[in-house]
Design a protein around this motif. Structure first.
Motif, PDB file in Angstrom:
ATOM      1  N   THR A  58       0.845  -1.199   0.000  1.00  0.00           N
ATOM      2  CA  THR A  58       0.000   0.000   0.000  1.00  0.00           C
ATOM      3  C   THR A  58       0.876   1.242   0.000  1.00  0.00           C
ATOM      4  OG1 THR A  58      -0.107  -0.030   2.407  1.00  0.00           O
ATOM      5  CG2 THR A  58      -1.870  -1.157   1.221  1.00  0.00           C
ATOM      6  N   PRO A  59       0.544   2.231  -0.816  1.00  0.00           N
ATOM      7  CA  PRO A  59       1.360   3.452  -0.852  1.00  0.00           C
ATOM      8  C   PRO A  59       1.170   4.268   0.427  1.00  0.00           C
ATOM      9  CG  PRO A  59      -0.512   3.643  -2.332  1.00  0.00           C
ATOM     10  CD  PRO A  59      -0.532   2.246  -1.781  1.00  0.00           C
ATOM     11  N   TRP A  60       2.248   4.839   0.898  1.00  0.00           N
ATOM     12  CA  TRP A  60       2.207   5.688   2.077  1.00  0.00           C
ATOM     13  C   TRP A  60       2.254   7.141   1.644  1.00  0.00           C
ATOM     14  CZ3 TRP A  60       6.059   3.606   6.295  1.00  0.00           C
ATOM     15  CH2 TRP A  60       5.633   2.346   6.730  1.00  0.00           C
ATOM     16  N   THR A  61       1.657   7.974   2.467  1.00  0.00           N
ATOM     17  CA  THR A  61       1.791   9.407   2.230  1.00  0.00           C
ATOM     18  C   THR A  61       3.157   9.819   2.770  1.00  0.00           C
ATOM     19  OG1 THR A  61       0.839  10.005   4.377  1.00  0.00           O
ATOM     20  CG2 THR A  61      -0.704   9.731   2.511  1.00  0.00           C
ATOM     21  N   PRO A  62       3.666  10.949   2.323  1.00  0.00           N
ATOM     22  CA  PRO A  62       4.968  11.391   2.847  1.00  0.00           C
ATOM     23  C   PRO A  62       4.982  11.541   4.370  1.00  0.00           C
ATOM     24  CG  PRO A  62       4.425  12.624   0.884  1.00  0.00           C
ATOM     25  CD  PRO A  62       3.216  11.786   1.214  1.00  0.00           C
ATOM     26  N   GLY A  63       3.860  11.993   4.944  1.00  0.00           N
ATOM     27  CA  GLY A  63       3.785  12.138   6.401  1.00  0.00           C
ATOM     28  C   GLY A  63       3.870  10.796   7.107  1.00  0.00           C
ATOM     29  N   GLN A  64       3.196   9.794   6.557  1.00  0.00           N
ATOM     30  CA  GLN A  64       3.249   8.456   7.155  1.00  0.00           C
ATOM     31  C   GLN A  64       4.654   7.879   7.059  1.00  0.00           C
ATOM     32  OE1 GLN A  64       0.185   6.669   4.760  1.00  0.00           O
ATOM     33  NE2 GLN A  64      -1.264   6.613   6.475  1.00  0.00           N
ATOM     34  N   MET A  65       5.312   8.094   5.943  1.00  0.00           N
ATOM     35  CA  MET A  65       6.667   7.602   5.760  1.00  0.00           C
ATOM     36  C   MET A  65       7.623   8.280   6.746  1.00  0.00           C
ATOM     37  SD  MET A  65       8.609   5.538   4.190  1.00  0.00           S
ATOM     38  CE  MET A  65       8.397   5.104   2.495  1.00  0.00           C
ATOM     39  N   GLN A  66       7.465   9.605   6.922  1.00  0.00           N
ATOM     40  CA  GLN A  66       8.316  10.342   7.848  1.00  0.00           C
ATOM     41  C   GLN A  66       8.085   9.857   9.278  1.00  0.00           C
ATOM     42  OE1 GLN A  66       7.660  14.561   7.783  1.00  0.00           O
ATOM     43  NE2 GLN A  66       9.503  15.008   8.973  1.00  0.00           N
ATOM     44  N   GLU A  67       6.837   9.635   9.652  1.00  0.00           N
ATOM     45  CA  GLU A  67       6.526   9.147  10.996  1.00  0.00           C
ATOM     46  C   GLU A  67       7.109   7.754  11.225  1.00  0.00           C
ATOM     47  OE1 GLU A  67       2.634   7.959  13.682  1.00  0.00           O
ATOM     48  OE2 GLU A  67       2.352   9.207  11.899  1.00  0.00           O
ATOM     49  N   ALA A  68       6.998   6.891  10.229  1.00  0.00           N
ATOM     50  CA  ALA A  68       7.542   5.533  10.363  1.00  0.00           C
ATOM     51  C   ALA A  68       9.057   5.575  10.518  1.00  0.00           C
ATOM     52  CB  ALA A  68       7.151   4.700   9.147  1.00  0.00           C
ATOM     53  N   MET A  69       9.733   6.422   9.739  1.00  0.00           N
ATOM     54  CA  MET A  69      11.186   6.527   9.847  1.00  0.00           C
ATOM     55  C   MET A  69      11.597   7.093  11.213  1.00  0.00           C
ATOM     56  SD  MET A  69      12.483   5.270   7.179  1.00  0.00           S
ATOM     57  CE  MET A  69      14.055   5.899   6.703  1.00  0.00           C
ATOM     58  N   ALA A  70      10.861   8.092  11.695  1.00  0.00           N
ATOM     59  CA  ALA A  70      11.171   8.677  13.001  1.00  0.00           C
ATOM     60  C   ALA A  70      10.982   7.640  14.108  1.00  0.00           C
ATOM     61  CB  ALA A  70      10.288   9.897  13.253  1.00  0.00           C
ATOM     62  N   ASN A  71       9.895   6.864  14.031  1.00  0.00           N
ATOM     63  CA  ASN A  71       9.660   5.821  15.034  1.00  0.00           C
ATOM     64  C   ASN A  71      10.769   4.775  15.002  1.00  0.00           C
ATOM     65  OD1 ASN A  71       7.312   7.016  15.946  1.00  0.00           O
ATOM     66  ND2 ASN A  71       5.984   5.802  14.619  1.00  0.00           N
ATOM     67  N   MET A  72      11.201   4.425  13.814  1.00  0.00           N
ATOM     68  CA  MET A  72      12.255   3.419  13.684  1.00  0.00           C
ATOM     69  C   MET A  72      13.575   3.956  14.267  1.00  0.00           C
ATOM     70  SD  MET A  72      13.413   1.282  10.293  1.00  0.00           S
ATOM     71  CE  MET A  72      13.552   2.759   9.317  1.00  0.00           C
ATOM     72  N   LEU A  73      13.921   5.200  13.977  1.00  0.00           N
ATOM     73  CA  LEU A  73      15.144   5.778  14.518  1.00  0.00           C
ATOM     74  C   LEU A  73      15.062   5.936  16.033  1.00  0.00           C
ATOM     75  CD1 LEU A  73      15.982   8.451  11.815  1.00  0.00           C
ATOM     76  CD2 LEU A  73      17.292   6.418  12.368  1.00  0.00           C
ATOM     77  N   ASN A  74      13.921   6.382  16.529  1.00  0.00           N
ATOM     78  CA  ASN A  74      13.764   6.521  17.976  1.00  0.00           C
ATOM     79  C   ASN A  74      13.874   5.171  18.669  1.00  0.00           C
ATOM     80  OD1 ASN A  74      13.479   9.291  17.967  1.00  0.00           O
ATOM     81  ND2 ASN A  74      11.261   9.220  17.722  1.00  0.00           N
ATOM     82  N   ALA A  75      13.302   4.147  18.081  1.00  0.00           N
ATOM     83  CA  ALA A  75      13.383   2.812  18.677  1.00  0.00           C
ATOM     84  C   ALA A  75      14.819   2.308  18.679  1.00  0.00           C
ATOM     85  CB  ALA A  75      12.480   1.846  17.921  1.00  0.00           C
ATOM     86  N   SER A  76      15.582   2.625  17.642  1.00  0.00           N
ATOM     87  CA  SER A  76      16.969   2.148  17.575  1.00  0.00           C
ATOM     88  C   SER A  76      17.851   2.857  18.600  1.00  0.00           C
ATOM     89  CB  SER A  76      17.531   2.309  16.172  1.00  0.00           C
ATOM     90  OG  SER A  76      17.679   3.677  15.869  1.00  0.00           O
ATOM     91  N   PHE A  77      17.488   4.087  18.988  1.00  0.00           N
ATOM     92  CA  PHE A  77      18.264   4.822  19.991  1.00  0.00           C
ATOM     93  C   PHE A  77      17.671   4.683  21.384  1.00  0.00           C
ATOM     94  CE2 PHE A  77      19.572   7.251  16.170  1.00  0.00           C
ATOM     95  CZ  PHE A  77      20.936   6.999  16.272  1.00  0.00           C
ATOM     96  N   GLY A  78      16.584   3.913  21.515  1.00  0.00           N
ATOM     97  CA  GLY A  78      15.993   3.668  22.820  1.00  0.00           C
ATOM     98  C   GLY A  78      15.160   4.822  23.344  1.00  0.00           C
ATOM     99  N   ARG A  79      14.767   5.734  22.498  1.00  0.00           N
ATOM    100  CA  ARG A  79      13.934   6.867  22.916  1.00  0.00           C
ATOM    101  C   ARG A  79      12.474   6.444  22.900  1.00  0.00           C
ATOM    102  NH1 ARG A  79      16.815  10.837  18.772  1.00  0.00           N
ATOM    103  NH2 ARG A  79      18.817  11.016  19.826  1.00  0.00           N
ATOM    104  N   PRO A  80      11.669   6.978  23.782  1.00  0.00           N
ATOM    105  CA  PRO A  80      10.236   6.640  23.757  1.00  0.00           C
ATOM    106  C   PRO A  80       9.569   7.180  22.491  1.00  0.00           C
ATOM    107  CG  PRO A  80      10.689   8.311  25.438  1.00  0.00           C
ATOM    108  CD  PRO A  80      12.020   7.885  24.852  1.00  0.00           C
ATOM    109  N   ARG A  81       8.566   6.459  22.063  1.00  0.00           N
ATOM    110  CA  ARG A  81       7.860   6.816  20.840  1.00  0.00           C
ATOM    111  C   ARG A  81       6.880   7.949  21.091  1.00  0.00           C
ATOM    112  NH1 ARG A  81       3.957   2.583  18.090  1.00  0.00           N
ATOM    113  NH2 ARG A  81       2.734   4.168  17.145  1.00  0.00           N
ATOM    114  N   LYS A  82       6.799   8.919  20.185  1.00  0.00           N
ATOM    115  CA  LYS A  82       5.852  10.019  20.281  1.00  0.00           C
ATOM    116  C   LYS A  82       4.484   9.545  19.831  1.00  0.00           C
ATOM    117  CE  LYS A  82       8.648  14.120  19.517  1.00  0.00           C
ATOM    118  NZ  LYS A  82       8.846  15.263  18.618  1.00  0.00           N
ATOM    119  N   GLU A  83       3.489   9.921  20.549  1.00  0.00           N
ATOM    120  CA  GLU A  83       2.110   9.555  20.170  1.00  0.00           C
ATOM    121  C   GLU A  83       1.377  10.759  19.660  1.00  0.00           C
ATOM    122  OE1 GLU A  83       0.775   6.504  20.067  1.00  0.00           O
ATOM    123  OE2 GLU A  83       2.651   5.685  20.764  1.00  0.00           O
TER     124      GLU A  83
END
Length: 83
Positions: A58-83
């Motif tokens: 399924t195609p993602w919107t640019p905002g969804q892609m940016q949010e997914a990348m931010a969540n992935m980077l935050n998870a890799s650095f052990g930072r809590p996820r923004k809701e």
């Protein structure tokens, strides 16, 4: 007293003389299985297969892609996820 015995024979003749089994068929079967496993592993690493595994159909919107990348980077650095 010292004795030297020299035997001139092929490895196959020596194996037969000592009663050791012929392992050539087993080696060929193992090598064939290893080759098949390696080729299957290479096929799964093809760019098309990796794209299917990492990018959803399924195609993602640019905002969804940016949010997914931010969540992935935050998870890799052990930072809590923004809701």
């Amino acid at each position: 007293m010292k004795f030297n015995i020299e035997i001139d024979c092929t490895p196959e003749e020596a194996r037969t003389f000592f009663g050791l089994p012929d392992v050539k068929p087993m080696q060929a079967a193992v090598m064939q299985k290893m080759e098949r496993q390696m080729l299957d592993a290479l096929a799964s690493m093809a760019p098309e297969a990796l794209m299917k595994a990492w990018v959803p159909a399924t195609p993602w919107t640019p905002g969804q892609m940016q949010e997914a990348m931010a969540n992935m980077l935050n998870a890799s650095f052990g930072r809590p996820r923004k809701e």
